[in-house]
Design a protein around this motif. Structure first.
Motif, PDB file in Angstrom:
ATOM      1  N   PHE A  39       0.349   4.246   1.038  1.00  0.00           N
ATOM      2  CA  PHE A  39      -0.164   4.839   2.266  1.00  0.00           C
ATOM      3  C   PHE A  39       0.569   4.442   3.638  1.00  0.00           C
ATOM      4  O   PHE A  39       1.035   5.187   4.359  1.00  0.00           O
ATOM      5  N   CYS A  40       0.281   2.988   3.864  1.00  0.00           N
ATOM      6  CA  CYS A  40       0.586   2.649   5.120  1.00  0.00           C
ATOM      7  C   CYS A  40       1.813   1.393   4.797  1.00  0.00           C
ATOM      8  O   CYS A  40       2.128   0.815   5.700  1.00  0.00           O
ATOM      9  N   VAL A  56      -8.454  -2.520  -2.488  1.00  0.00           N
ATOM     10  CA  VAL A  56      -8.570  -1.632  -1.413  1.00  0.00           C
ATOM     11  C   VAL A  56      -7.452  -2.218  -0.244  1.00  0.00           C
ATOM     12  O   VAL A  56      -7.382  -3.450  -0.237  1.00  0.00           O
ATOM     13  N   CYS A  57      -6.687  -1.466   0.478  1.00  0.00           N
ATOM     14  CA  CYS A  57      -5.833  -2.074   1.463  1.00  0.00           C
ATOM     15  C   CYS A  57      -6.482  -2.432   2.492  1.00  0.00           C
ATOM     16  O   CYS A  57      -7.469  -2.113   3.008  1.00  0.00           O
ATOM     17  N   CYS A 117      -5.543  -0.090   5.905  1.00  0.00           N
ATOM     18  CA  CYS A 117      -6.129   1.038   6.052  1.00  0.00           C
ATOM     19  C   CYS A 117      -7.156   1.549   5.193  1.00  0.00           C
ATOM     20  O   CYS A 117      -7.745   2.608   5.285  1.00  0.00           O
ATOM     21  N   SER A 118      -7.694   0.501   4.699  1.00  0.00           N
ATOM     22  CA  SER A 118      -8.870   0.676   3.708  1.00  0.00           C
ATOM     23  C   SER A 118      -8.870   1.848   2.689  1.00  0.00           C
ATOM     24  O   SER A 118      -9.875   2.346   2.515  1.00  0.00           O
ATOM     25  N   ARG A 119      -7.558   2.203   2.253  1.00  0.00           N
ATOM     26  CA  ARG A 119      -7.556   3.228   1.241  1.00  0.00           C
ATOM     27  C   ARG A 119      -7.624   2.284  -0.045  1.00  0.00           C
ATOM     28  O   ARG A 119      -7.027   1.347  -0.321  1.00  0.00           O
ATOM     29  N   ASP A 120      -8.018   2.999  -1.255  1.00  0.00           N
ATOM     30  CA  ASP A 120      -7.923   2.594  -2.612  1.00  0.00           C
ATOM     31  C   ASP A 120      -6.704   2.497  -2.919  1.00  0.00           C
ATOM     32  O   ASP A 120      -5.736   3.354  -3.187  1.00  0.00           O
ATOM     33  N   ILE A 121      -6.179   1.386  -3.387  1.00  0.00           N
ATOM     34  CA  ILE A 121      -4.976   1.007  -4.016  1.00  0.00           C
ATOM     35  C   ILE A 121      -4.741   0.673  -5.428  1.00  0.00           C
ATOM     36  O   ILE A 121      -3.680   0.378  -6.090  1.00  0.00           O
ATOM     37  N   CYS A 159       0.771  -1.217  -0.048  1.00  0.00           N
ATOM     38  CA  CYS A 159       0.269  -0.048  -0.036  1.00  0.00           C
ATOM     39  C   CYS A 159       0.851   1.267   0.170  1.00  0.00           C
ATOM     40  O   CYS A 159       1.713   1.378   0.772  1.00  0.00           O
TER      41      CYS A 159
END
Length: 69
Positions: A7-8, A18-19, A22-26, A5
């Motif tokens: 982000f994290c 989605v990660c 962290c549930s962010r769009d990847i 990811c």
């Protein structure tokens, strides 16, 4: 092959959208991948053209240098 990811930095399955951490769009949209490939192709063509121009310029400089006045 897992992907990290951005982000994290948690590893996710290669097909993840989605990660898991962290549930962010990847996911990267196919249109962006196509645009990237097109830009890379254009960059490579521009590099080749610049290289040819540099070779031509050097050849002209050599001819001018050895041309008698």
């Amino acid at each position: 092959m897992p992907i990290a990811c951005p982000f994290c930095l948690q590893e996710n399955a290669a097909a993840a959208l989605v990660c898991a951490a962290c549930s962010r769009d990847i996911a990267v949209p196919a249109s962006l991948l196509a645009e990237r490939d097109d830009l890379c192709r254009k960059r490579d063509l521009a590099r080749e053209e610049l290289s040819r121009a540099r070779r031509e310029l050097e050849a002209l400089k050599r001819v001018k240098k050895f041309r008698p006045l």
